[in-house]
Design a protein around this motif. Structure first.
Motif, PDB file in Angstrom:
ATOM      1  N   ARG A  23       2.250   8.804  -6.573  1.00 27.23           N
ATOM      2  CA  ARG A  23       2.519  10.216  -6.306  1.00 27.23           C
ATOM      3  C   ARG A  23       3.767  10.722  -7.032  1.00 27.23           C
ATOM      4  O   ARG A  23       3.785  11.824  -7.555  1.00 27.23           O
ATOM      5  N   LEU A  24       4.812   9.882  -7.065  1.00 23.62           N
ATOM      6  CA  LEU A  24       6.101  10.404  -7.525  1.00 23.62           C
ATOM      7  C   LEU A  24       6.598   9.824  -8.849  1.00 23.62           C
ATOM      8  O   LEU A  24       7.439  10.435  -9.500  1.00 23.62           O
ATOM      9  N   VAL A  25       6.133   8.676  -9.241  1.00 22.11           N
ATOM     10  CA  VAL A  25       6.691   8.042 -10.439  1.00 22.11           C
ATOM     11  C   VAL A  25       5.749   8.185 -11.635  1.00 22.11           C
ATOM     12  O   VAL A  25       6.128   8.742 -12.669  1.00 22.11           O
ATOM     13  N   ARG A  58       0.843  -1.215   0.000  1.00 21.35           N
ATOM     14  CA  ARG A  58       0.000   0.000   0.000  1.00 21.35           C
ATOM     15  C   ARG A  58       0.869   1.253   0.000  1.00 21.35           C
ATOM     16  O   ARG A  58       0.574   2.234  -0.681  1.00 21.35           O
ATOM     17  N   ALA A  59       1.953   1.235   0.789  1.00 19.19           N
ATOM     18  CA  ALA A  59       2.866   2.388   0.810  1.00 19.19           C
ATOM     19  C   ALA A  59       3.638   2.481  -0.505  1.00 19.19           C
ATOM     20  O   ALA A  59       3.886   3.576  -1.026  1.00 19.19           O
ATOM     21  N   PHE A  60       4.014   1.328  -1.039  1.00 22.25           N
ATOM     22  CA  PHE A  60       4.740   1.285  -2.318  1.00 22.25           C
ATOM     23  C   PHE A  60       3.867   1.887  -3.422  1.00 22.25           C
ATOM     24  O   PHE A  60       4.317   2.730  -4.222  1.00 22.25           O
ATOM     25  N   GLU A  61       2.606   1.497  -3.438  1.00 21.78           N
ATOM     26  CA  GLU A  61       1.690   2.032  -4.459  1.00 21.78           C
ATOM     27  C   GLU A  61       1.534   3.547  -4.318  1.00 21.78           C
ATOM     28  O   GLU A  61       1.549   4.281  -5.306  1.00 21.78           O
ATOM     29  N   ALA A  62       1.405   4.002  -3.065  1.00 26.38           N
ATOM     30  CA  ALA A  62       1.242   5.448  -2.852  1.00 26.38           C
ATOM     31  C   ALA A  62       2.434   6.213  -3.413  1.00 26.38           C
ATOM     32  O   ALA A  62       2.280   7.261  -4.062  1.00 26.38           O
ATOM     33  N   LEU A  63       3.638   5.709  -3.196  1.00 20.96           N
ATOM     34  CA  LEU A  63       4.840   6.377  -3.708  1.00 20.96           C
ATOM     35  C   LEU A  63       4.881   6.326  -5.239  1.00 20.96           C
ATOM     36  O   LEU A  63       5.222   7.322  -5.886  1.00 20.96           O
ATOM     37  N   LEU A  64       4.532   5.187  -5.805  1.00 17.07           N
ATOM     38  CA  LEU A  64       4.546   5.085  -7.275  1.00 17.07           C
ATOM     39  C   LEU A  64       3.534   6.051  -7.885  1.00 17.07           C
ATOM     40  O   LEU A  64       3.818   6.744  -8.866  1.00 17.07           O
ATOM     41  N   ALA A 100      12.626   9.709   4.386  1.00 14.32           N
ATOM     42  CA  ALA A 100      12.827  10.594   3.243  1.00 14.32           C
ATOM     43  C   ALA A 100      13.604   9.854   2.171  1.00 14.32           C
ATOM     44  O   ALA A 100      14.381   8.937   2.456  1.00 14.32           O
ATOM     45  N   GLY A 101      13.388  10.277   0.948  1.00 13.66           N
ATOM     46  CA  GLY A 101      14.128   9.677  -0.159  1.00 13.66           C
ATOM     47  C   GLY A 101      13.663  10.238  -1.483  1.00 13.66           C
ATOM     48  O   GLY A 101      12.763  11.079  -1.539  1.00 13.66           O
ATOM     49  N   SER A 102      14.300   9.757  -2.525  1.00 10.60           N
ATOM     50  CA  SER A 102      13.884  10.108  -3.885  1.00 10.60           C
ATOM     51  C   SER A 102      13.459   8.813  -4.555  1.00 10.60           C
ATOM     52  O   SER A 102      14.049   7.754  -4.310  1.00 10.60           O
ATOM     53  N   ALA A 103      12.447   8.896  -5.410  1.00 12.40           N
ATOM     54  CA  ALA A 103      11.999   7.683  -6.086  1.00 12.40           C
ATOM     55  C   ALA A 103      12.915   7.362  -7.268  1.00 12.40           C
ATOM     56  O   ALA A 103      13.343   6.229  -7.449  1.00 12.40           O
ATOM     57  N   LEU A 104      13.233   8.377  -8.057  1.00 15.73           N
ATOM     58  CA  LEU A 104      14.053   8.177  -9.251  1.00 15.73           C
ATOM     59  C   LEU A 104      15.351   8.956  -9.116  1.00 15.73           C
ATOM     60  O   LEU A 104      15.410   9.952  -8.394  1.00 15.73           O
ATOM     61  N   THR A 105      16.371   8.518  -9.835  1.00 16.67           N
ATOM     62  CA  THR A 105      17.639   9.262  -9.834  1.00 16.67           C
ATOM     63  C   THR A 105      17.579  10.296 -10.954  1.00 16.67           C
ATOM     64  O   THR A 105      17.694   9.961 -12.129  1.00 16.67           O
ATOM     65  N   LEU A 106      17.353  11.545 -10.581  1.00 19.87           N
ATOM     66  CA  LEU A 106      17.294  12.626 -11.578  1.00 19.87           C
ATOM     67  C   LEU A 106      18.667  13.287 -11.678  1.00 19.87           C
ATOM     68  O   LEU A 106      19.452  13.235 -10.724  1.00 19.87           O
ATOM     69  N   PRO A 107      18.984  13.899 -12.818  1.00 20.05           N
ATOM     70  CA  PRO A 107      20.310  14.497 -12.981  1.00 20.05           C
ATOM     71  C   PRO A 107      20.634  15.473 -11.848  1.00 20.05           C
ATOM     72  O   PRO A 107      19.830  16.341 -11.538  1.00 20.05           O
TER      73      PRO A 107
END
Lengths: 505, 466
Positions: free
Chosen positions: B256-258, B248-254, B426-433
């Motif tokens: 919202r952020l991915v 459920r938390a994984f889905e929320a992050l995907l 805290a964290g980032s979902a993707l590695t952005l430049p």
């Protein structure tokens, strides 16, 4: 059965009278009591997506009816009936009565009465302008925003923005089987501008929200200029957006050395989430408040420092005088017909009152203070209106910023919060920007957006003093299963560091 | 219960959908002289059930809430309007008002509505019939509550109970001169939260063989609920620590952020710096937007333009495969059939513009079982839900949130509850430049898959800042 006569104060009031007379007639002899809230929102919207695509919605109308049925044995059912004709109402009420009939006998504590029933209408009578006039004003607003953003953008920086704005008239009728008929009409203008800046590799984001209980002039003038208030908020938002391109996170070492937080009036979502929700009597009675036992006893009668006064309702200033025309969450009557009064939740840090609708007031044996609200025909819950943090008395207030910051070795001035979430014992809100305070001086060292997390019980225990005039103009939408307009604000508050509060990047 | 009584609800609902579809399909024809085309989007929703408020059960009932959005085409321009009543006179007034404020139409045509074939299973008549008598849900809610409080008398602990059990129905109809498409969606769901700190959820579209697992949801959750609480200092956890994201938390992050970044709109605005084929996550990550999955509340037969939905594989083995895409502004062709009236903030769906969005999400399973996965970590935390994720910044794919609820994982076992208000991650979902490494580049996915009601996902072991 009641017949609702007398002068009509709302557009389309006649058909609503016919609907409710039919609905109450259909319930005659089948229920002991019934009341209803009918809402009709007429709205126009404009939006701009991040790729520049614009959309105008010149006309949107939505209505909803919620009715509460009370059976002879005390069972209650609050049913959302939607937007319907009198004939459809009869059919749907049959389903509702069938549902009511299978409920077990309830503890039959009566609903608290509507304290005053005489006055019939509240709020100004308002209409939306013609669709073509509106379309032109919306286009002018979007043009003016694009120009203002473009003019403010420094070389080498790219800014994209997303806009959503609306103007609406919300009409409300509250009625009951005993002849109560109260109406309210409320105009509302709102805009949310999400700004994103890039100066590779840095990126920043800032959200500007502006709202008022007036017409479109609150956003854009007839000749296409941004209103003074919106122009000021946008200017501040853009300054923050560009400053955040050079911002950083607090280092772990600095975090350890922090001595104070300062909450700007724009960062007060914190008090709505951490305190306000826990004063809602429906959450208290179900045992979900982090600050009260289910019987209404505070877990700690001294919930905040003696410097604190926490209020919900029509805004008042630091001296307790009513401020007119302020507060996006303002309502004159709630959705049960009870007039909305200011309620002091904490005074000198001590628990004073809690927020009630008629249901919870009946359960706790007190009078309703008018906090029963619903979103367009949904069940009525206990909700906040404008919630604000003030000094408990003038000795805790200073207008001099240097005096306010004096003695802070390393602090954070937290600005702008958008959104928050609470689970009774803890809450979290996003802070849009922060600045470092070093040795009593507010610096230009900007920190990136962060999350403020709070353990509810200790949230306000370390408030030391306040600064400036109360600002209660940050519009927001509270979600408690249903959306409701609210405002948060107050005076800037200084808190010493405590384990109950933490920030993270 | 008599068979006739049981079978009535599903038939009534099907008849009602047919009537709505008929009214929507007839409407554009009556305006042939006024407009080039008009699209009617209609959503009717209703639900009934019970709310848990401590030991009390409160009935909740919402009957036929209609939301209707119009898009009107005339002379290459488009106008919008909306209302909440099925009433052709009001609909015509909406069309007239929409014509008063039009903007250039891109694309200049509507989709001829069609449904995906075969479509997902989103409505089970047996479930609708079984829950039709008002007493049935009350019986289930009563059993759930009684079992929980009975268990509480045995092992103690329960101070508060919140939640709801409800059956919800949604009907979607979309029509224009090109045709009409309609679909029916019904699901039974339940959610409970004990002591404001621990909870579980249940969701089903198919009629189950028995409602007993639902009736035991509270008691089971309580039995599995640790009695002790732990703050970060108790575990001496700080900095970058191993974290297991509950699906459920994984889905929320995907979501919202991915997913918002993986759209043509984000690419055009310069927010998505990746080309198709670029690595965006660990090679075990395959993320699919598949509206055709059976039994999920978010599955759809057609999107909100009436285009039959399709399977959109967004990330395959860690590489960006495609983005969600609207139809071509010039020709009206192409696109990923993922245009939804997805509201943001306080918007209503009937007023929301069409946005590129995902329907049901699927992440492919990993190789390790959950217990094998956590056995490798001496101490970790399992996060069930995050607080304040809606404030996260999709532009930077970055989040910093309080933990709503979770459990410590100590020596491979679920041990203590995370003290509310004490945990932040805290964290980032993707590695952005130029940005920090995204957590999706450092994941281990479980072999077990979990149905959240809107996604099928594994547990995800990664590292986040605590």
């Amino acid at each position: 059965m009641p017949r609702f006569d007398g002068p009509q104060n709302l557009n389309h009031e006649g058909p609503v009278r016919a609907l409710l007379e039919t609905a109450f007639a259909a319930l005659e002899g089948r229920v002991a009591a019934a009341d209803a809230c009918f809402e009709r929102v007429t709205r126009t919207e404009a939006s701009r997506q991040i790729d520049g695509k614009r959309a105008l919605l010149p006309f949107a109308v939505k209505s909803g009816l919620v009715m509460r049925l009370v059976a002879e044995a005390g069972q209650r059912l609050e049913v959302s009936l939607g937007d319907l004709s009198p004939m459809e109402a009869r059919m749907r009420l049959d389903e509702a009565v069938a549902m009511l009939s299978v409920q077990p006998a309830a503890d039959a504590r009566a609903l608290a009465p509507v304290p005053r029933r005489e006055r019939r209408h509240f709020g100004p009578h308002a209409d939306l302008p013609e669709a073509t006039v509106l379309a032109s004003r919306w286009e002018k607003l979007l043009d003016a925003l694009e120009q203002a953003i473009s003019a403010a953008t420094p070389a080498g920086v790219t800014v994209i923005h997303r806009v959503r704005a609306y103007l609406q008239i919300e009409d409300k009728v509250v009625a009951d089987m005993d002849g109560l008929w109260r109406t309210q009409s409320l105009p509302q203008a709102f805009i949310r501008i999400e700004l994103q800046a890039q100066r590779e590799p840095a990126r920043s984001r800032f959200v500007v929200s502006h709202g008022a209980l007036t017409g479109l002039d609150a956003l854009v003038t007839a000749d296409g200029k941004l209103s003074a208030g919106l122009g000021r908020d946008l200017k501040v938002g853009l300054e923050r957006l560009f400053a955040l391109l050079g911002a950083r996170a607090l280092t772990p070492e600095e975090r350890r050395r922090l001595t104070h937080y300062v909450l700007d009036p724009s960062a007060m979502v914190f008090i709505h989430e951490a305190c306000g929700h826990n004063f809602e009597a429906d959450l208290i009675q179900q045992g979900s408040s982090g600050l009260f036992e289910a019987d209404g006893t505070p877990v700690d009668p001294m919930l905040a420092s003696p410097a604190v006064r926490l209020v919900d309702g029509p805004p008042v200033d630091a001296q307790g005088r009513l401020l007119h025309g302020v507060g996006f969450g303002t309502q004159f009557i709630d959705d049960e017909g009870v007039e909305v009064e200011p309620v002091i939740l904490l005074d000198h840090g001590r628990v004073a009152h809690v927020l009630h609708n008629r249901e919870t007031a009946g359960r706790f044996g007190v009078q309703s203070n008018g906090r029963g609200f619903s979103e367009l025909g949904q069940p009525r819950l206990v909700r906040m209106t404008n919630t604000y943090l003030l000094p408990a008395d003038p000795s805790f207030l200073t207008q001099d910023r240097a005096a306010f910051l004096q003695g802070i070795q390393l602090g954070l001035w937290l600005e702008g919060s958008h959104g928050g979430e609470v689970t009774g014992d803890g809450m979290s809100t996003t802070i849009q920007a922060a600045r470092l305070i070093r040795d009593g001086v507010l610096t230009d060292e900007w920190l990136m957006p962060c999350t403020l997390s709070v353990r509810t019980r200790g949230a306000l225990k370390t408030v030391e003093r306040f600064h400036g005039d109360p600002v209660i103009d940050r519009p927001g939408f509270c979600g408690k299963g249903q959306a409701k307009t609210v405002t948060v604000g107050g005076c800037a508050a200084r808190l010493s560091v405590t384990e109950a509060i933490s920030v993270a990047w | 219960m008599p068979v006739e009584e049981r079978s009535r609800r599903a038939q009534m609902v099907a008849n009602e959908l047919e009537e709505l579809a008929h009214r929507v399909s007839r409407f554009p024809g009556g305006l042939a002289r006024t407009v080039d085309d008009v699209e009617v989007w209609l959503q009717r929703s209703s639900s009934w059930g019970y709310r848990f408020e401590g030991r009390r059960l409160s009935p909740v009932m919402s009957l036929s809430r209609d939301r209707i959005g119009f898009r009107v085409l005339k002379d290459g321009r488009i106008g919008h309007a909306s209302c909440t009543r099925v009433d052709e006179t009001l609909w015509r007034a909406c069309v007239e008002r929409a014509l008063a404020a039009t903007v250039p139409a891109t694309p200049p045509t509507f989709v001829a509505p069609r449904t995906r074939k075969p479509g997902p299973l989103t409505f089970d008549p047996d479930l609708a019939d079984a829950l039709a008598p008002p007493r049935e849900l009350q019986r289930i809610a009563d059993a759930l509550s009684d079992n929980l409080w009975h268990e509480s008398e045995r092992i103690g602990q329960v101070k508060s109970l919140e939640g709801e059990v409800a059956y919800g129905l949604r009907r979607y109809v979309i029509g224009n001169r090109g045709g009409v498409a309609a679909s029916l969606h019904g699901d039974l769901s339940a959610e409970i939260r004990i002591n404001r700190s621990h909870g579980d959820a249940f969701h089903v579209v198919h009629s189950p063989e028995s409602f007993q697992p639902l009736a035991l949801l509270g008691a089971r959750t309580l039995r599995n609920m640790p009695s002790e609480m732990a703050a970060p200092r108790d575990l001496k956890l700080a900095g970058r620590v191993p974290v297991v994201l509950h699906p459920r938390a994984f889905e929320a992050l995907l979501r919202r952020l991915v997913v918002p970044l993986l759209t043509q709109g984000s690419r055009r605005a310069g927010l998505l710096p990746f080309k198709d084929g670029d690595r965006v996550g660990h090679e075990s990550l395959t993320l699919v937007d598949d509206a055709g999955m059976d039994g999920l509340a978010s599955s759809r037969h057609f999107d909100d333009e009436g285009a039959p939905t399709r399977r959109n594989a967004l990330i395959v083995r860690g590489r960006l495969s495609m983005v969600l895409e609207a139809r071509s502004p010039e020709t009206g062709q192409g696109g990923s059939a993922s245009a939804y009236r997805q509201p943001t903030s306080s918007e209503d769906p009937q007023d929301a513009p069409l946005r590129e969005a995902a329907a049901s999400l699927l992440v492919e399973r990993g190789d390790l079982g959950f217990h094998e996965m956590i056995a490798a970590e001496e101490r970790a935390i399992l996060i069930h839900d995050l607080l304040g994720l809606h404030g996260a910044d999709p532009g930077r794919a970055r989040f910093a949130c309080g933990v709503g609820s979770g459990i410590t994982l100590e020596r491979g076992r679920e041990s203590r509850l995370l003290t509310p208000g004490e945990w932040q991650v805290a964290g980032s979902a993707l590695t952005l430049p130029g940005g920090p490494a995204g957590f999706l580049s450092d994941i281990v996915l479980s072999r077990e898959l979990y149905d959240t009601g809107t996604a099928i996902l594994p547990y995800c072991l990664t590292h986040l800042e605590v």
